[in-house]
Scaffold this motif. Structure first.
Motif, PDB file in Angstrom:
ATOM      1  N   ILE A 118      14.316   3.470 -47.255  1.00 56.41           N
ATOM      2  CA  ILE A 118      13.604   3.247 -45.996  1.00 56.41           C
ATOM      3  C   ILE A 118      14.667   3.149 -44.901  1.00 56.41           C
ATOM      4  CG2 ILE A 118      13.560   0.726 -46.207  1.00 56.41           C
ATOM      5  CD1 ILE A 118      10.655   0.868 -45.083  1.00 56.41           C
ATOM      6  N   VAL A 119      14.300   3.521 -43.680  1.00 55.88           N
ATOM      7  CA  VAL A 119      15.227   3.478 -42.549  1.00 55.88           C
ATOM      8  C   VAL A 119      14.627   2.579 -41.467  1.00 55.88           C
ATOM      9  CG1 VAL A 119      16.427   4.815 -40.770  1.00 55.88           C
ATOM     10  CG2 VAL A 119      15.990   5.845 -43.007  1.00 55.88           C
ATOM     11  N   PHE A 120      15.423   1.611 -41.008  1.00 53.95           N
ATOM     12  CA  PHE A 120      15.025   0.765 -39.888  1.00 53.95           C
ATOM     13  C   PHE A 120      15.867   1.136 -38.676  1.00 53.95           C
ATOM     14  CE2 PHE A 120      13.288  -3.359 -42.049  1.00 53.95           C
ATOM     15  CZ  PHE A 120      12.239  -2.638 -42.595  1.00 53.95           C
ATOM     16  N   ALA A 121      15.206   1.584 -37.601  1.00 54.83           N
ATOM     17  CA  ALA A 121      15.850   1.766 -36.300  1.00 54.83           C
ATOM     18  C   ALA A 121      15.706   0.419 -35.612  1.00 54.83           C
ATOM     19  CB  ALA A 121      15.170   2.883 -35.523  1.00 54.83           C
ATOM     20  N   HIS A 122      16.759  -0.383 -35.664  1.00 56.21           N
ATOM     21  CA  HIS A 122      16.666  -1.787 -35.284  1.00 56.21           C
ATOM     22  C   HIS A 122      17.118  -2.045 -33.851  1.00 56.21           C
ATOM     23  CE1 HIS A 122      16.268  -6.023 -35.931  1.00 56.21           C
ATOM     24  NE2 HIS A 122      17.533  -6.235 -35.591  1.00 56.21           N
ATOM     25  N   CYS A 123      16.192  -2.548 -33.028  1.00 59.73           N
ATOM     26  CA  CYS A 123      16.493  -2.962 -31.657  1.00 59.73           C
ATOM     27  C   CYS A 123      16.753  -4.457 -31.682  1.00 59.73           C
ATOM     28  CB  CYS A 123      15.314  -2.661 -30.735  1.00 59.73           C
ATOM     29  SG  CYS A 123      14.926  -0.914 -30.625  1.00 59.73           S
ATOM     30  N   LYS A 124      17.878  -4.873 -31.149  1.00 66.06           N
ATOM     31  CA  LYS A 124      18.281  -6.278 -31.239  1.00 66.06           C
ATOM     32  C   LYS A 124      17.735  -7.140 -30.111  1.00 66.06           C
ATOM     33  CE  LYS A 124      22.695  -5.494 -31.475  1.00 66.06           C
ATOM     34  NZ  LYS A 124      24.123  -5.743 -31.641  1.00 66.06           N
ATOM     35  N   GLU A 125      17.411  -6.557 -28.986  1.00 62.00           N
ATOM     36  CA  GLU A 125      17.018  -7.334 -27.813  1.00 62.00           C
ATOM     37  C   GLU A 125      15.500  -7.378 -27.643  1.00 62.00           C
ATOM     38  OE1 GLU A 125      19.342  -8.909 -26.009  1.00 62.00           O
ATOM     39  OE2 GLU A 125      20.870  -8.083 -27.344  1.00 62.00           O
ATOM     40  N   ARG A 126      15.012  -8.511 -27.148  1.00 62.36           N
ATOM     41  CA  ARG A 126      13.586  -8.675 -26.862  1.00 62.36           C
ATOM     42  C   ARG A 126      13.160  -7.656 -25.805  1.00 62.36           C
ATOM     43  NH1 ARG A 126       9.634 -12.251 -27.459  1.00 62.36           N
ATOM     44  NH2 ARG A 126      10.913 -13.856 -28.424  1.00 62.36           N
ATOM     45  N   GLY A 127      12.022  -7.016 -26.054  1.00 65.51           N
ATOM     46  CA  GLY A 127      11.470  -6.082 -25.089  1.00 65.51           C
ATOM     47  C   GLY A 127      12.202  -4.762 -24.979  1.00 65.51           C
ATOM     48  N   GLN A 128      13.178  -4.552 -25.831  1.00 71.93           N
ATOM     49  CA  GLN A 128      13.944  -3.306 -25.783  1.00 71.93           C
ATOM     50  C   GLN A 128      13.009  -2.151 -26.125  1.00 71.93           C
ATOM     51  OE1 GLN A 128      17.293  -3.503 -28.422  1.00 71.93           O
ATOM     52  NE2 GLN A 128      18.408  -1.903 -27.367  1.00 71.93           N
ATOM     53  N   GLN A 129      13.102  -1.093 -25.369  1.00 72.12           N
ATOM     54  CA  GLN A 129      12.254   0.066 -25.608  1.00 72.12           C
ATOM     55  C   GLN A 129      12.608   0.725 -26.932  1.00 72.12           C
ATOM     56  OE1 GLN A 129       9.711   1.285 -23.780  1.00 72.12           O
ATOM     57  NE2 GLN A 129       9.901  -0.431 -22.384  1.00 72.12           N
ATOM     58  N   GLU A 130      11.572   1.216 -27.602  1.00 71.33           N
ATOM     59  CA  GLU A 130      11.826   1.974 -28.826  1.00 71.33           C
ATOM     60  C   GLU A 130      12.345   3.348 -28.439  1.00 71.33           C
ATOM     61  OE1 GLU A 130       8.480   2.444 -31.370  1.00 71.33           O
ATOM     62  OE2 GLU A 130       8.227   0.306 -31.672  1.00 71.33           O
ATOM     63  N   ASN A 131      13.584   3.612 -28.743  1.00 68.58           N
ATOM     64  CA  ASN A 131      14.127   4.938 -28.513  1.00 68.58           C
ATOM     65  C   ASN A 131      13.674   5.821 -29.662  1.00 68.58           C
ATOM     66  OD1 ASN A 131      15.490   4.264 -26.184  1.00 68.58           O
ATOM     67  ND2 ASN A 131      17.348   3.684 -27.279  1.00 68.58           N
ATOM     68  N   ASP A 151      10.360  -9.457 -31.121  1.00 67.06           N
ATOM     69  CA  ASP A 151       9.021  -9.067 -30.676  1.00 67.06           C
ATOM     70  C   ASP A 151       8.017  -8.935 -31.814  1.00 67.06           C
ATOM     71  OD1 ASP A 151       9.890  -8.945 -28.045  1.00 67.06           O
ATOM     72  OD2 ASP A 151      10.307  -6.803 -28.114  1.00 67.06           O
ATOM     73  N   ASP A 152       8.473  -8.648 -33.022  1.00 66.86           N
ATOM     74  CA  ASP A 152       7.525  -8.316 -34.090  1.00 66.86           C
ATOM     75  C   ASP A 152       8.055  -8.682 -35.477  1.00 66.86           C
ATOM     76  OD1 ASP A 152       5.141  -7.380 -35.061  1.00 66.86           O
ATOM     77  OD2 ASP A 152       5.687  -5.266 -34.954  1.00 66.86           O
ATOM     78  N   SER A 153       8.535  -9.910 -35.642  1.00 72.50           N
ATOM     79  CA  SER A 153       9.161 -10.299 -36.905  1.00 72.50           C
ATOM     80  C   SER A 153       8.186 -10.282 -38.084  1.00 72.50           C
ATOM     81  CB  SER A 153       9.820 -11.672 -36.777  1.00 72.50           C
ATOM     82  OG  SER A 153       8.859 -12.656 -36.462  1.00 72.50           O
ATOM     83  N   ASP A 154       6.930 -10.676 -37.857  1.00 72.70           N
ATOM     84  CA  ASP A 154       5.956 -10.688 -38.958  1.00 72.70           C
ATOM     85  C   ASP A 154       5.748  -9.289 -39.530  1.00 72.70           C
ATOM     86  OD1 ASP A 154       5.625 -13.421 -38.754  1.00 72.70           O
ATOM     87  OD2 ASP A 154       3.797 -13.276 -37.531  1.00 72.70           O
ATOM     88  N   ASN A 155       5.660  -8.291 -38.652  1.00 74.65           N
ATOM     89  CA  ASN A 155       5.475  -6.918 -39.112  1.00 74.65           C
ATOM     90  C   ASN A 155       6.703  -6.415 -39.865  1.00 74.65           C
ATOM     91  OD1 ASN A 155       3.922  -4.403 -39.245  1.00 74.65           O
ATOM     92  ND2 ASN A 155       5.542  -3.611 -37.908  1.00 74.65           N
ATOM     93  N   VAL A 156       7.895  -6.759 -39.387  1.00 75.23           N
ATOM     94  CA  VAL A 156       9.132  -6.343 -40.060  1.00 75.23           C
ATOM     95  C   VAL A 156       9.147  -6.881 -41.484  1.00 75.23           C
ATOM     96  CG1 VAL A 156      11.665  -6.557 -40.075  1.00 75.23           C
ATOM     97  CG2 VAL A 156      10.456  -6.157 -37.916  1.00 75.23           C
ATOM     98  N   LYS A 157       8.815  -8.160 -41.645  1.00 73.43           N
ATOM     99  CA  LYS A 157       8.787  -8.780 -42.978  1.00 73.43           C
ATOM    100  C   LYS A 157       7.732  -8.119 -43.860  1.00 73.43           C
ATOM    101  CE  LYS A 157       9.813 -12.104 -45.963  1.00 73.43           C
ATOM    102  NZ  LYS A 157      10.678 -11.693 -47.043  1.00 73.43           N
TER     103      LYS A 157
END
Length: 187
Positions: A118-131, A151-157
């Motif tokens: 699986i690949v995670f494109a991980h944005c570290k900052e709150r509200g950072q736009q999904e590139n 912004d979405d820790s529950d979904n990541v888990k």
């Protein structure tokens, strides 16, 4: 579960923070940046929903440095690996070339199935736009998930636990098949 490896492709991708979060380790957010030196192993237990049943799984999460100076460690790191979570920061350039190098070594040489990756494109900052990133054709059958813990820790888990549950099923099926092969080859 034997081992689960978490790989970062670029320095400062947020891989260690993500590893700590997934393993429910104490240090999850903030703090001063300290690059991972070689490999750091997080061991933890988790309950997964596998085919409608709650299954307790022992997980080894290998938080591996994204620095290519540790490439000589890759054979030891890859031994007995069951799956790979690639982590990269979509805001950093040339991720695609480095991702391909990791893929060639860890997926192709280990002959891992795409369902074990699986690949995670991980944005570290709150509200950072999904590139929106385009990965090479090598990754066309591997899920690409955009993550942001703030912004979405529950979904990541949940996504990671679903991935682990699928990996656990595959490992169980492989073990059962190996046992059947042994039984069928008895004299």
């Amino acid at each position: 579960m034997d081992s689960m490896m978490l790989n970062s492709l670029k320095l400062q991708s947020g891989k260690s923070t993500l590893s700590n979060f997934l393993a429910e380790a104490t240090e999850m957010y903030g703090g001063e940046y300290h690059p991972t030196q070689g490999c750091r192993i997080l061991e933890y237990e988790t309950n997964l929903d596998v085919r409608g049943k709650s299954v307790k799984a022992d997980v080894e999460l290998w938080d591996c440095s994204g620095d290519r100076k540790f490439e000589t460690c890759w054979p030891a790191i890859s031994k007995d690996c069951n799956g790979i979570l690639f982590v990269f920061n979509p805001d950093q350039a040339n991720h695609d070339q480095e991702l391909e190098a990791w893929y060639e070594y860890f997926v192709q040489q280990l002959a891992l199935k795409h369902s074990h990756c699986i690949v995670f494109a991980h944005c570290k900052e709150r509200g950072q736009q999904e590139n929106r990133v385009e990965l090479s054709e090598l990754f066309s059958n591997i899920p690409l998930i955009h993550t942001n813990l703030e912004d979405d820790s529950d979904n990541v888990k949940q996504v990671f636990d679903n991935y682990l549950a699928g990996l656990l099923c595959a490992m169980s099926e492989k073990h059962e098949q190996e046992e059947l092969n042994i039984m069928n080859n008895r004299p």
